[in-house]
Design an enzyme around this catalytic site. Structure first.
Site, PDB file in Angstrom:
ATOM      1  N   LYS A  86       0.788  -1.069   0.001  1.00 26.36           N
ATOM      2  CA  LYS A  86      -0.089  -0.044   0.036  1.00 26.36           C
ATOM      3  C   LYS A  86       0.832   1.245   0.050  1.00 26.36           C
ATOM      4  O   LYS A  86       1.948   1.255   0.760  1.00 26.36           O
ATOM      5  CB  LYS A  86      -1.070   0.009   1.349  1.00 26.36           C
ATOM      6  N   SER A 161      -9.358   1.955   2.820  1.00 30.07           N
ATOM      7  CA  SER A 161      -8.235   2.797   1.998  1.00 30.07           C
ATOM      8  C   SER A 161      -7.308   1.664   1.312  1.00 30.07           C
ATOM      9  O   SER A 161      -6.463   2.502   0.685  1.00 30.07           O
ATOM     10  CB  SER A 161      -7.667   3.590   2.794  1.00 30.07           C
ATOM     11  N   SER A 185     -10.103  -0.195   6.546  1.00 36.94           N
ATOM     12  CA  SER A 185      -9.354  -0.163   5.365  1.00 36.94           C
ATOM     13  C   SER A 185      -8.589  -1.462   4.904  1.00 36.94           C
ATOM     14  O   SER A 185      -8.413  -1.275   3.688  1.00 36.94           O
ATOM     15  CB  SER A 185      -8.316   0.919   5.572  1.00 36.94           C
TER      16      SER A 185
END
Length: 493
Positions: A86, A161, A185
């Site tokens: 990420k 996210s 997330s």
């Protein structure tokens, strides 16, 4: 099959099988990495899972990994397995963008603790995956890179996210991917993208934050895996987990057997089903898919009781609490960054996502006493869970109150403002995940099924404090009775 078919099948092999075949020399790290990079070249322009692809670096690492295999040296559990990271988390020598136009040329010298453990285990980093700016909402879209789509329906969002990580895994662009979970997330994009997203107990996977080593001073931000199978998620967790001397909030090693838990269940587990996780409004299609999944559990001998779950607060109050809490942490980070020369609230304010800037500004309106009193709301959530756990091992619910939403065209996709006529916060209020970030309980999202339009719906499984093994065991049992692997669009052609 054609060579293209072979490559696609390779990219959808479970990570556990991929690692075993590399160790047996059935597959070469070089051919595996090449297959994934070809898949990324073909699919990333459509899905937009990656913000940065490290093709040359990945191939260099694969050649080294292949030499080590041939030399017979000891191999790590992920040796030669390609992963995505990420773009909020550091990989040494690779830019971290935070998906923000305000962040340029930030190249860390060291990797995040979890990333370092993946690299030590032999994983090959394919690139950095997309996220909303600083991870501030449950949708992956931003003004710098644009939205990420769920592979199940291009043009619909992958969730956030950690949306780039979930989409990369779901579309065969990574064997595994790392995510962070501050309000869901990992679980949110798992639901929107039809993958497994595991949030282990708070502190299981260390987060080394500086200059403030106590940045997440109470259960809030967790680190976890995105995977296509529960066994893959368990393997990745086992590598990232464990105490770290630089994380004062990390848990001690108490012998949790993540891999063993995903491989079988040693005792019957009693499940509590909360269709609305308290009083969340839930889209009828989501409610129908989740109810059918629960009925499948019952049909296969799992004891499931429907329960009333009382958090002592309305979902709107709890969503406002999340916004307040995360905003305060973001504002503190902005202060640290200003000291390093990046003034988010000053010279860079004009290029920030409007809602993210509003969160930074809003943090200064919360007094220290008000922030302390927010612990009362978190306590209500904790006690509500524990009241159910007195008689049950697990709680299941929809992961999200809605199916995937359509992407906007302005770089600022958000969720709905109402569900069934009831107002919800568009950033997080439709996510039935964030209450579990107030308490640190382990939770996982697994695919529950598809809507009539073919959009994924997730089933959230929540465990008792520190009972990570029970969560993985039930997730694996559900996977066996209602498999989802065959639904991945990439396998259809």
């Amino acid at each position: 099959m054609t060579s293209a078919d072979d490559a696609t099948q390779l990219c959808f092999l479970p990570a556990t099988e991929l690692a075993q075949r590399i160790r047996r020399r059935d597959l070469s790290p070089v051919e595996v990495t090449e297959a994934y990079l070809r898949r990324i070249e073909a699919r990333n322009p459509v899905v937009n899972a990656y913000t940065l692809v490290l093709g040359d670096e990945a191939m260099d690492a694969a050649r080294v990994a292949e030499k080590e295999v041939m030399a017979g040296v000891p191999l790590g559990p992920l040796h030669g397995v390609p992963v995505g990271i990420k773009d909020l988390d550091d990989v040494a020598g690779v830019p971290t963008s935070m998906a923000s136009r305000a962040v340029k040329n930030q190249v860390p010298k060291t990797s995040a603790a979890a990333v370092e453990r993946l690299l030590d285990a032999g994983a090959i980093v394919l690139g950095k995956t997309n996220t909303p700016e600083f991870g501030h909402k449950g949708i992956t879209d931003n003004l710098r890179f644009g939205p990420t789509s769920t592979p199940f329906a291009i043009g619909y969002n992958s969730g956030g996210s950690s949306g780039g990580s979930a989409a990369a895994v779901a579309d065969g662009m990574a064997a595994l991917a790392q995510g962070t979970d501050g309000g869901g997330s990992v679980r949110i994009p798992a639901s929107f993208s039809g993958t497994v997203g595991f949030k282990p107990s708070f502190g299981r996977i260390p987060s080394v934050t500086r200059p403030d080593g106590f940045l997440w001073g109470h259960p809030l931000v967790h680190i976890g895996p995105l995977a296509r199978t529960v066994a893959d998620a368990a393997l990745m967790t086992s590598i990232m987990a464990g105490p770290h001397s630089r994380d004062p909030l990390s848990l001690p090693d108490d012998g949790v057997d993540y891999i063993g838990a995903a491989g079988g269940q040693t005792r019957p587990l009693r499940v509590a089903y909360s269709p609305r996780l308290g009083n969340f409004p839930v889209d009828p299609q989501v409610a129908s898919v989740t109810a059918a999944a629960v009925e499948t559990m019952r049909d296969n001998g799992i004891a499931v009781d429907e329960v009333e779950l009382d958090f002592k607060a309305d979902h709107k109050e709890l969503a406002a609490l999340w916004v307040r809490t995360i905003s305060i942490h973001y504002a503190a980070i902005a202060v640290y960054w200003k000291q390093e020369g990046i003034d988010l609230m000053g010279e860079h304010a004009a290029v920030l996502t409007p809602q993210f800037l509003a969160m930074l500004e809003g943090a200064y309106k919360v007094s220290a006493v008000e922030h302390a009193l927010d612990g009362l709301l978190r306590t209500g959530v904790h006690d509500g869970l524990e009241n159910v756990f007195e008689t049950h091992d697990l709680i299941v619910s929809p992961t999200l109150a809605i199916p995937p939403v359509k992407n906007a065209t302005d770089g600022n996709t958000i969720g709905p403002t109402s569900i069934n006529g009831e107002a919800v916060d568009p950033l997080i209020g439709w996510c039935m995940t964030y209450p579990i970030n107030y308490t640190g309980h382990p939770a996982i999202s697994v695919p529950a099924g598809l809507t009539p339009q073919g959009l994924p719906v997730g089933l959230q499984i929540i465990g008792r404090r520190h009972a990570d093994e029970s969560v993985l065991a039930m997730a694996a049992q559900f996977e066996r009775i209602q498999p989802w692997f065959q639904n991945y669009p990439g396998l259809a052609g």
